[in-house]
Write a protein that holds these residues in place. Structure first.
Motif, short mmCIF file in Angstrom:
data_model
loop_
_atom_site.label_atom_id
_atom_site.label_comp_id
_atom_site.label_asym_id
_atom_site.label_seq_id
_atom_site.Cartn_x
_atom_site.Cartn_y
_atom_site.Cartn_z
N VAL A 44 0.86 -1.19 0.00
CA VAL A 44 0.00 0.00 0.00
C VAL A 44 0.89 1.24 0.00
O VAL A 44 1.84 1.33 0.77
CB VAL A 44 -0.93 0.05 1.22
CG1 VAL A 44 -1.80 1.31 1.17
CG2 VAL A 44 -1.81 -1.18 1.30
N ILE A 45 0.58 2.19 -0.88
CA ILE A 45 1.31 3.45 -0.94
C ILE A 45 0.34 4.58 -0.59
O ILE A 45 -0.64 4.82 -1.31
CB ILE A 45 1.92 3.69 -2.33
CG1 ILE A 45 2.95 2.60 -2.64
CG2 ILE A 45 2.57 5.07 -2.41
CD1 ILE A 45 3.52 2.68 -4.06
N SER A 46 0.60 5.26 0.52
CA SER A 46 -0.22 6.40 0.94
C SER A 46 0.55 7.68 0.64
O SER A 46 1.69 7.84 1.07
CB SER A 46 -0.51 6.29 2.44
OG SER A 46 -1.11 7.49 2.92
N ALA A 47 -0.07 8.58 -0.11
CA ALA A 47 0.63 9.80 -0.53
C ALA A 47 -0.21 11.03 -0.25
O ALA A 47 -1.41 10.95 0.01
CB ALA A 47 0.98 9.72 -2.02
N SER A 56 1.43 7.36 -5.95
CA SER A 56 0.56 6.24 -5.59
C SER A 56 -0.24 5.72 -6.77
O SER A 56 -0.70 4.57 -6.75
CB SER A 56 -0.39 6.65 -4.46
OG SER A 56 -1.21 7.73 -4.85
N GLY A 57 -0.42 6.54 -7.80
CA GLY A 57 -1.20 6.10 -8.96
C GLY A 57 -0.38 5.53 -10.09
O GLY A 57 -0.93 5.11 -11.11
N THR A 59 1.88 2.94 -9.91
CA THR A 59 2.35 1.57 -9.73
C THR A 59 1.16 0.68 -9.43
O THR A 59 0.15 1.12 -8.87
CB THR A 59 3.40 1.49 -8.59
OG1 THR A 59 4.03 0.21 -8.62
CG2 THR A 59 2.77 1.72 -7.23
N TYR A 62 -1.97 -1.22 -4.11
CA TYR A 62 -3.00 -0.39 -3.49
C TYR A 62 -2.44 1.01 -3.24
O TYR A 62 -1.30 1.16 -2.78
CB TYR A 62 -3.48 -1.01 -2.17
CG TYR A 62 -4.29 -2.26 -2.37
CD1 TYR A 62 -5.60 -2.18 -2.86
CD2 TYR A 62 -3.77 -3.51 -2.07
CE1 TYR A 62 -6.35 -3.32 -3.05
CE2 TYR A 62 -4.52 -4.67 -2.26
CZ TYR A 62 -5.81 -4.56 -2.75
OH TYR A 62 -6.55 -5.70 -2.94
N GLY A 63 -3.24 2.03 -3.55
CA GLY A 63 -2.76 3.40 -3.37
C GLY A 63 -3.83 4.32 -2.82
O GLY A 63 -5.02 4.14 -3.08
N GLN A 65 -4.33 8.59 -2.31
CA GLN A 65 -3.84 9.97 -2.40
C GLN A 65 -4.78 10.83 -1.58
O GLN A 65 -5.94 11.05 -1.95
CB GLN A 65 -3.77 10.48 -3.84
CG GLN A 65 -3.14 11.87 -3.91
CD GLN A 65 -2.88 12.34 -5.32
OE1 GLN A 65 -3.36 11.75 -6.29
NE2 GLN A 65 -2.11 13.40 -5.46
N SER A 71 -0.24 11.98 4.63
CA SER A 71 -0.03 10.59 4.22
C SER A 71 0.28 9.68 5.41
O SER A 71 -0.07 8.49 5.41
CB SER A 71 1.11 10.50 3.20
OG SER A 71 2.35 10.90 3.78
#
Length: 290
Positions: A44-47, A56-57, A59, A62-63, A65, A71
């Motif tokens: 999971v990437i939280s930005a 986050s968008g 790759t 799960y992302g 923004q 974040s």
């Protein structure tokens, strides 16, 4: 099933400016999780907002923004809710060290097991080049026409003072070294902060890739450096004016937040737990403050 870079590719084409260091950060994260054998559905990437917030968008994982500088609370909540996930929080120096500095301070103190990567270009780029907390003294920006009159914030020294358990710095011009740092940060059992010098080719005329290559010192080249010694880390940052790359400090002895959270069962997701609320204790506390 073996994980490959192809597993992390999606159809979104990054719209960063040509030559932006953030391209290297994106590739470095993807390569790091591939090397560690982590599948996209477990990442999971939280930005936040800004050039860094777009990552986050770009790759196939799960992302989220969210809001500028926010974040970290989202990322910590996700990690506490599901310990099986590999969680990244992403930000820029404006996003992370200005409006988001309060969240950063408490996240480092808390020590949730996750990785925070800050793409540091020493200004606000998406909004056309204003000064940030990391802008160099004298830098002319759209909000400092006579040059920045303050010294830049030493976010690394702030992190040390907040008891961060893993602190590193990388440069996008050395993707191999950066990727190795990302891997070590993910493997660290606690909160990891990685500040990444990611030059802005559009608005920052001073901190160019060439400037970094001339001014950065790799900690591996400093004989006898001990990255488990916090006082030594402070001394090196002071001596080299924060212009170092590598793992600056690590502490494997501080307990994770998850391990000291009362009534928290680390063996299953937080969402599936029935955490008990001690009503009697709460009533007694309320009575004390009346």
């Amino acid at each position: 099933m073996k994980v490959t870079m192809k597993d992390y590719k999606n159809n979104e084409k990054p719209d960063w400016c040509a030559g932006c260091g953030d391209f290297s950060v994106l590739a470095g994260i993807q390569r790091a999780v591939v090397n560690l054998g982590i599948r996209p559905e477990n990442v999971v990437i939280s930005a936040g907002i800004g050039c860094s917030g777009k990552i986050s968008g770009y790759t196939k994982a799960y992302g989220v923004q969210g809001l500028h500088g926010r974040s970290l609370p989202v990322a910590q909540g996700i990690k506490l809710a599901n310990q099986d996930l590999t969680v990244f929080a992403m930000g820029g120096d404006g996003d992370g060290y200005a409006i988001g500095i309060g969240h950063a301070v408490h996240a480092m103190k808390r020590n949730v097991n996750m990785t925070y990567i800050v793409m540091d270009n020493q200004l606000y780029a998406l909004t056309k080049g204003q000064m940030s907390p990391k802008s160099a003294e004298g830098l002319v920006t759209t909000t400092t026409l006579e040059g920045v009159m303050e010294k830049p914030l030493s976010a690394l020294k702030v992190a040390l003072s907040c008891e961060v358990t893993f602190l590193a710095q990388a440069f996008t011009g050395d993707i191999k070294g950066m990727m190795a740092i990302f891997e070590e940060a993910v493997k660290h059992d606690g909160f990891a902060l990685v500040n990444v010098f990611s030059p802005c080719k559009t608005y920052n005329y001073y901190n160019t890739p060439e400037w970094y290559k001339e001014n950065l010192t790799n900690l591996d080249d400093i004989e006898g450096y001990d990255n488990t010694n916090k006082l030594e880390a402070y001394r090196i940052l002071e001596e080299y004016n924060d212009l170092v790359t590598g793992v600056i400090y690590k502490n494997n002895n501080k307990p994770k937040y998850e391990s000291i959270l009362k009534n928290y069962d680390q063996s299953k997701p937080l969402a599936h737990q029935n955490l008990e609320f001690d009503q009697e204790m709460f009533k007694n506390l309320c009575d004390e403050f009346r």
